[in-house]
Design a protein around this motif. Structure first.
Motif, mmCIF file in Angstrom:
data_model
loop_
_atom_site.group_PDB
_atom_site.id
_atom_site.type_symbol
_atom_site.label_atom_id
_atom_site.label_comp_id
_atom_site.label_asym_id
_atom_site.label_seq_id
_atom_site.Cartn_x
_atom_site.Cartn_y
_atom_site.Cartn_z
ATOM 1 N N SER A 63 6.816 0.693 -0.477
ATOM 2 C CA SER A 63 6.719 0.029 0.922
ATOM 3 C C SER A 63 6.862 -1.275 1.074
ATOM 4 C CB SER A 63 5.591 0.920 1.467
ATOM 5 O OG SER A 63 5.702 2.065 2.012
ATOM 6 N N GLY A 65 5.562 -3.116 -1.605
ATOM 7 C CA GLY A 65 5.479 -3.800 -3.001
ATOM 8 C C GLY A 65 4.454 -4.981 -3.457
ATOM 9 N N LEU A 71 3.068 -0.432 -9.097
ATOM 10 C CA LEU A 71 3.507 0.882 -8.859
ATOM 11 C C LEU A 71 4.517 1.319 -7.968
ATOM 12 C CD1 LEU A 71 0.003 2.252 -8.961
ATOM 13 C CD2 LEU A 71 1.679 2.433 -10.897
ATOM 14 N N ILE A 123 -6.289 -7.621 5.253
ATOM 15 C CA ILE A 123 -6.267 -9.189 5.445
ATOM 16 C C ILE A 123 -5.228 -10.146 5.251
ATOM 17 C CG2 ILE A 123 -8.991 -8.878 5.127
ATOM 18 C CD1 ILE A 123 -8.536 -10.752 2.568
ATOM 19 N N LEU A 138 -8.975 -1.417 3.750
ATOM 20 C CA LEU A 138 -10.107 -2.309 4.211
ATOM 21 C C LEU A 138 -9.776 -3.416 4.784
ATOM 22 C CD1 LEU A 138 -11.715 -2.081 0.589
ATOM 23 C CD2 LEU A 138 -12.356 -0.806 2.488
ATOM 24 N N VAL A 189 5.559 9.422 2.279
ATOM 25 C CA VAL A 189 5.491 9.165 3.811
ATOM 26 C C VAL A 189 6.312 8.511 4.401
ATOM 27 C CG1 VAL A 189 3.641 8.648 5.627
ATOM 28 C CG2 VAL A 189 2.876 9.876 3.471
ATOM 29 N N TYR A 405 -12.063 0.752 -5.913
ATOM 30 C CA TYR A 405 -10.784 1.252 -4.753
ATOM 31 C C TYR A 405 -9.559 1.260 -5.559
ATOM 32 C CZ TYR A 405 -8.354 0.228 -0.342
ATOM 33 O OH TYR A 405 -7.424 0.303 0.544
HETATM 34 C C1 LIG Z 1 -2.385 -10.243 -1.395
HETATM 35 C C2 LIG Z 1 -3.014 -8.987 -1.278
HETATM 36 C C3 LIG Z 1 -3.791 -8.607 -0.216
HETATM 37 C C4 LIG Z 1 -4.461 -7.242 0.081
HETATM 38 N N1 LIG Z 1 -5.253 -7.074 1.051
HETATM 39 C C5 LIG Z 1 -5.797 -5.679 0.981
HETATM 40 C C6 LIG Z 1 -6.746 -5.605 2.104
HETATM 41 O O1 LIG Z 1 -7.139 -6.628 2.879
HETATM 42 N N2 LIG Z 1 -7.112 -4.479 2.229
HETATM 43 C C7 LIG Z 1 -6.847 -3.352 1.624
HETATM 44 O O2 LIG Z 1 -7.270 -2.126 1.656
HETATM 45 N N3 LIG Z 1 -5.862 -3.432 0.288
HETATM 46 C C8 LIG Z 1 -5.381 -4.814 0.266
HETATM 47 N N4 LIG Z 1 -4.589 -4.902 -0.841
HETATM 48 C C9 LIG Z 1 -4.260 -3.902 -1.808
HETATM 49 C C10 LIG Z 1 -3.066 -3.008 -1.020
HETATM 50 O O3 LIG Z 1 -3.511 -2.040 -0.251
HETATM 51 C C11 LIG Z 1 -2.371 -2.462 -2.124
HETATM 52 O O4 LIG Z 1 -1.887 -3.393 -3.076
HETATM 53 C C12 LIG Z 1 -1.488 -1.314 -1.897
HETATM 54 O O5 LIG Z 1 -0.664 -0.482 -2.808
HETATM 55 C C13 LIG Z 1 -0.150 -2.204 -1.128
HETATM 56 O O6 LIG Z 1 0.736 -1.180 -0.201
HETATM 57 P P1 LIG Z 1 2.410 -1.589 -0.356
HETATM 58 O O7 LIG Z 1 2.877 -0.636 0.463
HETATM 59 O O8 LIG Z 1 2.488 -2.939 -0.089
HETATM 60 O O9 LIG Z 1 2.422 -1.320 -2.017
HETATM 61 P P2 LIG Z 1 3.776 -0.728 -2.868
HETATM 62 O O10 LIG Z 1 3.520 -1.543 -4.009
HETATM 63 O O11 LIG Z 1 5.139 -0.688 -1.930
HETATM 64 O O12 LIG Z 1 3.328 0.752 -3.127
HETATM 65 C C14 LIG Z 1 2.218 1.038 -4.083
HETATM 66 C C15 LIG Z 1 1.892 2.268 -4.208
HETATM 67 O O13 LIG Z 1 1.462 3.060 -2.805
HETATM 68 C C16 LIG Z 1 2.211 4.293 -2.641
HETATM 69 N N5 LIG Z 1 2.970 4.312 -1.368
HETATM 70 C C17 LIG Z 1 3.425 3.219 -0.934
HETATM 71 N N6 LIG Z 1 3.919 3.510 0.253
HETATM 72 C C18 LIG Z 1 4.096 4.905 0.268
HETATM 73 C C19 LIG Z 1 4.657 5.967 1.187
HETATM 74 N N7 LIG Z 1 5.147 5.449 2.164
HETATM 75 N N8 LIG Z 1 4.339 7.072 0.738
HETATM 76 C C20 LIG Z 1 3.984 7.566 -0.209
HETATM 77 N N9 LIG Z 1 3.162 6.857 -1.139
HETATM 78 C C21 LIG Z 1 3.426 5.417 -1.008
HETATM 79 C C22 LIG Z 1 2.753 4.466 -4.135
HETATM 80 O O14 LIG Z 1 2.456 5.191 -4.748
HETATM 81 C C23 LIG Z 1 3.206 3.218 -4.491
HETATM 82 O O15 LIG Z 1 3.477 3.304 -5.934
HETATM 83 C C24 LIG Z 1 -3.846 -6.240 -1.045
HETATM 84 C C25 LIG Z 1 -2.896 -6.504 -2.039
HETATM 85 C C26 LIG Z 1 -2.300 -7.893 -2.040
HETATM 86 C C27 LIG Z 1 -1.748 -8.063 -3.176
#
Ligand SMILES: Cc1cc2nc3c(=O)[nH]c(=O)nc-3n(C[C@H](O)[C@H](O)[C@H](O)COP(=O)(O)OP(=O)(O)OC[C@H]3O[C@@H](n4cnc5c(N)ncnc54)[C@H](O)[C@@H]3O)c2cc1C
Length: 450
Positions: A63, A65, A71, A123, A138, A189, A405
């Motif tokens: 989503s 990244g 992952l 955040i 969170l 999703v 987490y």
């Molecule tokens: C700079 C930074 C700040 C962050 N701040 C916070 C914060 O304030 N609070 C917090 O809770 N977390 C925070 N995170 C952590 C964040 O929640 C995770 O890194 C999360 O995996 C990011 O989601 P994404 O869609 O960008 O990830 P992606 O890297 O795109 O996806 C990660 C994984 O999530 C699953 N996934 C994603 N989208 C889907 C979908 N649509 N359907 C099914 N599975 C899916 C898959 O298993 C995938 O491998 C932060 C991360 C970073 C790098």
């Protein structure tokens, strides 16, 4: 292999955009997928799932990244890339939003703020709504509005069979339970429906104290927020002050401790609420004032652009003991690079109003989720930031609750995943076995089917 059955935009290593498309937030990750399918609608996701299953190809889901462990990508497999699925529909009267998975938190903030509404989430604005939601979610509104999943009403999900279902309280309720914390284990999703809360402007921002006052500051923050209403949120941090405006030059590159506050009560009461906070110390920096909610949610985006080296570890913390405070100060004083830090995010307030087994997210009895992040733009610093992070994590482990987490985890093995889901792990395995018995979706913090 004939990939004619794939729809959306298909990118292979032969395309000039391949390297750009396979780059993700954490530059430590360098995986080379065979195919990246940029989906534009649910049907593209269905076709990608069916194609991968029929041809026995590993899949990952991307989503935003942002995942630290990388992952979103799979080596030599097929990436289901949702980043172009960006529709958002706000129903202002009902205070709900239907949000496609390719949106970032910045996109969501911009859309909801127009209506004086907000979704409790993270955040940093560049994080994807997909991953953060499925892992829990969170952020600055956790004490007031709970985790992101506590505001989730339904999900459209493409299962491993290619079937599209709507998971909500009274339909696919077991799946809906698992999606609220269980990550990407159960399907793709494509969109989420959320409840929104009324938030326009907040009284918020960072406040710093010198390291010499760290012990008193962390104790003050602990007791002050314990007794505060859910309108007051503050995460504690050890950090190095960035050498740039708007920070005053005499603080540049100094090790400090601080709290990033967010007060969501009546704005006319804010000054009064912060009187005892400002009386403590006093702070050496006070940037707390009235700002729009999206300004708070994007305050640190520029400091943390895509493409740096990231290594992180996480604990759940129930109580700060004199010994754990000592450990935090010791390792917090040794932060290796300006971007490295540790944050203790509150998971009390509204998060505690939901039981540990009401959703898959099993850590409602924690008071904080602590993340220790080693970050630097220079790949030559990767080992140094990783070592600092691991040492800090290990030293704190005896004072933590076990598990961490899942959204703040690297590839840390099955025992860590089990410890994170605690008593909910058994039910998650049952639901995984029902919806994904072959473990088709396994590039994630994996819950293995029985
Ligand atoms: C700079 C930074 C700040 C962050 N701040 C916070 C914060 O304030 N609070 C917090 O809770 N977390 C925070 N995170 C952590 C964040 O929640 C995770 O890194 C999360 O995996 C990011 O989601 P994404 O869609 O960008 O990830 P992606 O890297 O795109 O996806 C990660 C994984 O999530 C699953 N996934 C994603 N989208 C889907 C979908 N649509 N359907 C099914 N599975 C899916 C898959 O298993 C995938 O491998 C932060 C991360 C970073 C790098």
């Amino acid at each position: 292999m004939n990939n004619q059955n794939l729809t959306g935009k298909v990118i292979t290593p032969k395309d000039s955009s391949y390297d750009n498309e396979r780059s993700i937030y954490n530059a430590m990750i360098d995986k080379k997928p065979a195919l990246i399918v940029k989906c534009r609608k649910t049907e593209d996701v269905v076709n990608a799932v069916n194609y991968a299953r029929e041809n026995n190809i590993e899949v990952s889901i991307r989503s935003g990244g942002h995942n630290g462990a990388g992952l979103a990508l799979v080596e030599e497999g097929l990436v289901i890339d949702l980043s172009e699925m960006k529709a958002i529909k706000i129903e202002a009267q009902a205070k709900t939003a239907i949000i496609e998975s390719g949106n970032t938190l910045g996109d969501v903030d911009a859309a909801t703020h127009e209506y004086g509404l907000a979704l409790p989430s993270g955040i940093i604005g560049t994080t994807g709504i997909g991953g953060i939601t499925l892992g829990g979610g969170l952020g600055y509104l956790s004490r007031k509005g709970g985790l992101t999943i506590d505001n989730l009403l339904e999900c459209e999900v493409v299962l491993a069979t290619g079937e599209v279902v709507i998971a909500k309280k009274d339909s696919y309720s077991d799946l809906f339970w698992a999606l609220r914390g269980g990550g990407g284990n159960f399907g793709v999703v494509t969109s989420f429906k959320f409840n929104l809360i009324e938030i326009k402007n907040v009284y918020a921002g960072p406040m710093f104290w010198p390291m010499e006052q760290a012990e008193e500051a962390i104790k003050f923050w602990d007791t002050h927020t314990k007794n505060a209403s859910n309108n007051l949120y503050g995460f504690f941090a050890f950090l190095i002050v960035p050498p740039a405006e708007p920070f005053p030059e005499h603080l540049w590159n100094k090790n400090v401790c601080g709290v990033v506050w967010n007060y969501t009560g009546p704005i006319e009461k804010a000054e009064e609420v912060f009187k005892p906070v400002r009386a403590f110390g006093p702070p050496i920096l006070d940037f707390v004032g009235e700002i729009p909610m999206p300004a708070l949610n994007s305050m640190f985006d520029a400091l943390y652009p895509k493409g740096m080296q990231w290594y992180w570890r996480a604990h759940y913390i129930k109580e700060l003991t004199p010994e754990s405070i000592k450990i935090n100060i010791e390792h917090g004083s040794k932060i290796p690079t300006m971007h490295s830090t540790t944050h203790l995010y509150p998971v009390d307030g509204a998060c505690h109003e939901v039981g540990n087994n009401e959703t898959a997210w099993a850590n409602r009895d924690a008071r904080w989720s602590q993340v220790i992040v080693g970050v630097d733009p220079d790949p030559a610093k990767a080992d140094e930031v990783t070592e600092w992070c691991k040492d800090y994590f290990d030293a704190l482990a005896p004072h933590a609750m076990g598990g961490g987490y899942v959204n703040f985890m690297m590839n840390e093995g099955q025992e860590r995943i089990k410890a994170s889901y605690k008593e909910n792990y058994k039910r998650l395995v049952e639901i995984k076995t029902k919806y994904d018995p072959t473990n088709f979706f396994h590039i994630n913090q994996n819950i293995k089917p029985s």
